[in-house]
Motif scaffolding. Sequence first.
Motif, short mmCIF file in Angstrom:
data_model
loop_
_atom_site.label_atom_id
_atom_site.label_comp_id
_atom_site.label_asym_id
_atom_site.label_seq_id
_atom_site.Cartn_x
_atom_site.Cartn_y
_atom_site.Cartn_z
N ASN A 272 0.58 30.18 -46.66
CA ASN A 272 -0.61 29.82 -47.46
C ASN A 272 -0.36 28.66 -48.41
N GLY A 273 0.67 27.88 -48.16
CA GLY A 273 0.96 26.78 -49.07
C GLY A 273 1.93 27.20 -50.16
N SER A 274 2.41 26.24 -50.91
CA SER A 274 3.47 26.47 -51.88
C SER A 274 2.99 27.33 -53.06
N PRO A 275 3.55 28.55 -53.23
CA PRO A 275 3.17 29.37 -54.39
C PRO A 275 3.71 28.79 -55.69
N ILE A 276 4.85 28.10 -55.62
CA ILE A 276 5.42 27.51 -56.84
C ILE A 276 4.51 26.39 -57.34
N THR A 277 3.95 25.62 -56.40
CA THR A 277 3.01 24.56 -56.80
C THR A 277 1.82 25.15 -57.54
N THR A 278 1.31 26.27 -57.04
CA THR A 278 0.18 26.94 -57.70
C THR A 278 0.54 27.36 -59.12
N LYS A 349 -1.13 35.07 -63.36
CA LYS A 349 -1.02 36.13 -64.36
C LYS A 349 -0.20 37.31 -63.81
N ILE A 350 -0.46 37.66 -62.55
CA ILE A 350 0.27 38.77 -61.92
C ILE A 350 1.76 38.46 -61.89
N VAL A 351 2.11 37.23 -61.50
CA VAL A 351 3.52 36.83 -61.42
C VAL A 351 4.18 36.91 -62.79
N LEU A 352 3.49 36.42 -63.82
CA LEU A 352 4.07 36.44 -65.17
C LEU A 352 4.24 37.86 -65.69
N LYS A 353 3.34 38.77 -65.28
CA LYS A 353 3.43 40.15 -65.77
C LYS A 353 4.56 40.94 -65.10
N ILE A 354 4.93 40.57 -63.86
CA ILE A 354 6.04 41.29 -63.22
C ILE A 354 7.39 40.66 -63.55
N PHE A 355 7.36 39.48 -64.16
CA PHE A 355 8.62 38.79 -64.46
C PHE A 355 9.52 39.54 -65.43
N PRO A 356 8.99 40.18 -66.49
CA PRO A 356 9.87 40.96 -67.38
C PRO A 356 10.63 42.08 -66.67
N VAL A 357 10.02 42.67 -65.65
CA VAL A 357 10.72 43.71 -64.88
C VAL A 357 11.91 43.10 -64.16
N PHE A 358 11.71 41.90 -63.60
CA PHE A 358 12.80 41.18 -62.96
C PHE A 358 13.94 40.91 -63.95
N ILE A 359 13.60 40.45 -65.14
CA ILE A 359 14.62 40.14 -66.15
C ILE A 359 15.43 41.37 -66.52
N MET A 509 2.14 35.11 -52.18
CA MET A 509 3.46 34.95 -52.80
C MET A 509 4.39 36.12 -52.51
N ARG A 510 4.11 36.92 -51.51
CA ARG A 510 4.84 38.17 -51.34
C ARG A 510 6.30 37.99 -50.93
N SER A 511 6.57 37.06 -50.05
CA SER A 511 7.96 36.83 -49.65
C SER A 511 8.78 36.35 -50.84
N LEU A 512 8.21 35.42 -51.59
CA LEU A 512 8.90 34.91 -52.77
C LEU A 512 9.10 36.00 -53.80
N ALA A 513 8.07 36.83 -54.02
CA ALA A 513 8.17 37.90 -55.01
C ALA A 513 9.20 38.95 -54.59
N THR A 514 9.21 39.32 -53.30
CA THR A 514 10.20 40.28 -52.82
C THR A 514 11.62 39.74 -52.99
N SER A 515 11.77 38.42 -52.87
CA SER A 515 13.08 37.79 -53.05
C SER A 515 13.59 37.92 -54.48
N LEU A 516 12.70 38.23 -55.42
CA LEU A 516 13.16 38.44 -56.79
C LEU A 516 14.14 39.61 -56.88
#
Length: 603
Positions: A272-278, A349-359, A509-516
Motif C-alpha cells: 500500500n505504499g511507504s508507511p514511513i512516508t505517511t 496516531k495508532i502507531v504513536l500509541k503503540i510505540f511506548p509498549v515497544f520501548i 503498516m502491519r508487516s512493519l509493526a510486527t517487525s517491532l
Amino acid sequence: MHHSLFTLKNHNFIDRKIISSFHRNMDQECQISKSSMYVNWRNKPAIEGQHGGILAASFVLVVEVLENLAYLANASNLVLYLSKFMHYTPSSSSNIVSNFMGTAFLLALLGGFLADAFFTTYCIYLISAIIELAGLLILTMQARSNSLKPESCLSANRNTKCQETEGGKEAVLFIGLYLVALGVGGIKGSLPPHGAEQFDEETIQGRKKRSSFFNYYVFCLACGALIAVTFAVWIEDNKGWQWGFGISTFAILISIPIFLLGSMVYRIKIPNGSPITTIFKVLAAAIFNNYLPKNGRNAVVNTNVSPTSNSNERKEEITEDLSFLNRAITNNSNLPRFSVTTKQVEEVKIVLKIFPVFISTIMLNCCLAQLSTFSVQQAATMDTRIGSLLVPPASLPVFPVIFIMILAPMYNHVIIPFARKITKSEMGITHLQRIGTGLFLSIMAMAVAALVEKKRKKVAFQETLINSTQPLPITFLWVSLQYLFLGSADLFSLAGMMDFFFSEAPFSMRSLATSLSWASLAMGYYLSSVLVAIVNNVTGTFHHTPWLYGSNLNHYHLERFYWLMCALSGVNFVVYLIWAKSYKYGAKTGSNETQMLCKSSGV
C-alpha cells in the motif's frame, strides 16, 4: 379480512425477496472488497475458501522451524567459536554476538517496511532466504579452511598470547555474519505477518485462529531451537564448526522449496505504499500547520466538528487523542505537499500509541541477551556432566526451549479457553497483560541469575580455583534456573508483542509493526553491549579493574551486573504498568464502508 391477510403475506414474501437479494449483493460486495486487498502468487485476486487459512499458515510454521534452526545453530554457540577459534576475549566475543544478533533483529524493520511498501511478504522471504544462504556458505568455507582462520596457539603456555582475527580473515568473518544477519532480518520481518495474513480478521473465529498462529509460531521457534542447541551444537563441538555451519546451510536451503510448495494456497497482501512516508508526512504537516500565519489558519479543518456531520468529504471520525496531529488536516489547496487525509492522521496516531509498549520491552530483551552471552560462559566454567553425558554449554537453552514447547500448546488450549470463560471476553488474557507477565518474569530471572553467580564464585573461592580455567565442581544445572525464567518471559512477551502489534496496527503498516517485536530484541542486544561498556567505564574509574573485564570469568563481578539488570527491569516494569493502564485498544473496523456493512449484515 382474507384479502388483508393475503396482502400481508404477499408483502412479507416481497420483503423476504428484497432482504435475500440484499444479502446476495452484500456477499458479492464483501468478496470483491476482501479480494481487492489480497492476491495469490500469480497476482490475481485471492478467492476466499481457496486461499489462506490453516493449510497456508502451516507451510509458514514448518519453514520457521528450519529457519530458526539455521539461525540458532550458530548464534547459540557463536560466543565460544569466537573465543576458542577466532581468539577474541570473552567480553569482545559477547559484544560481537550481541551486535550480530541485534543487527539481525533490527533489520527485520527493513524487511517489514519493504513488504508493506513495495514488495510482498512472499517476495521478501525468498530474497532474504537466498541472502542468508550466501552468508552461511561464506562462514562454512572459513570454518573449513585453516588459511581463513588465525593461527592456533597453546592455551597451556601462559606466555603465549593468542592473536585475534584481523585483516582479511576478520573481513571474511564479518561479511559472512552480516549477510546472515541481513537474511535473518528479512525473514523475521516477512514470515510472521505472512502467516498472520492467512486468517480473516473480520470474524471472531478468524481472530482466534490468528492468535493461535502466533502461539504456534513461538512453538515452532522452540522446535527449531531444540534441534539447534542439541544436535547442531553437538556436531559443532565434536565434529567441527564446518559441519555446524553446513547444517545451517542445508536447513535454509530446503526451507525455500518447502515455502514455495504453499504458493498455490497463500493469499498475499497487496503493498500500500511507504508507511514511513505517511508517518513523516503527517508529522511534518502537523508541525507546519501549527506555525501557519493567522490568515492561513482558517484553512485548517476544525477538528471539533461533530462526527455525525453530513459532509460528503468526511469519511472518518477525527478522534481527540494526540490532538496536536489533527492540525495536519487542511483544506488549503496551496499546500499540496502537506495534504493528508483523516485516515492517515488516525493511522499515525495508532502507531504513536503503540510505540511506548515497544520501548518498554527493550529492557526485557536486554535480559534475554544474556542467554547467548554471559550465561553460556558461566556454564562453560562449571561441571557440564549429567551422569556420564557431557553436555555442551551452548546446549543450556534446551531447558527453556522444552518448557516453551510444553507451555505454548497448554497456553493455547487450556489457559486461554479457561480465561475466556472467566473474563467473558474474546481474548481471555489481553495482549498487554501477557507482555506484562513477561516483563515481571524477566525481573525474577535476573535476581536468580545474580544469586547463582554468587554461588558459583563462592565455590571457586572455596576450591581455590579463582585464578584457574579448570571446570568448577558445581553443576551447570544451577544456570538452567535463569534460563527457565527467561524462556517463560520470552514465550509470554514475544507472542504477545507480535499479536498486539499486528492486531492494533493500521492495515497498511502491519508487516512493519510486527517487525517491532524483533526490533525490540535488537535494541535489547544493543543495550546489553552499551550497558557492559558503561559499567566497565564507570567501575574502572572507581576500582582497579572494571566489573566485566579480562579473560577469566571468575575475576568478573557478574553478580553485580545482574543485580543492576534486575533493578533496571523493575523500574521498567513500573513504567510499563503506567503506560498499559492508560492504553485503549483500537476498535477493529474494516478498511472501508463496504466491510462495515458486511459486519452489520452478518456476511
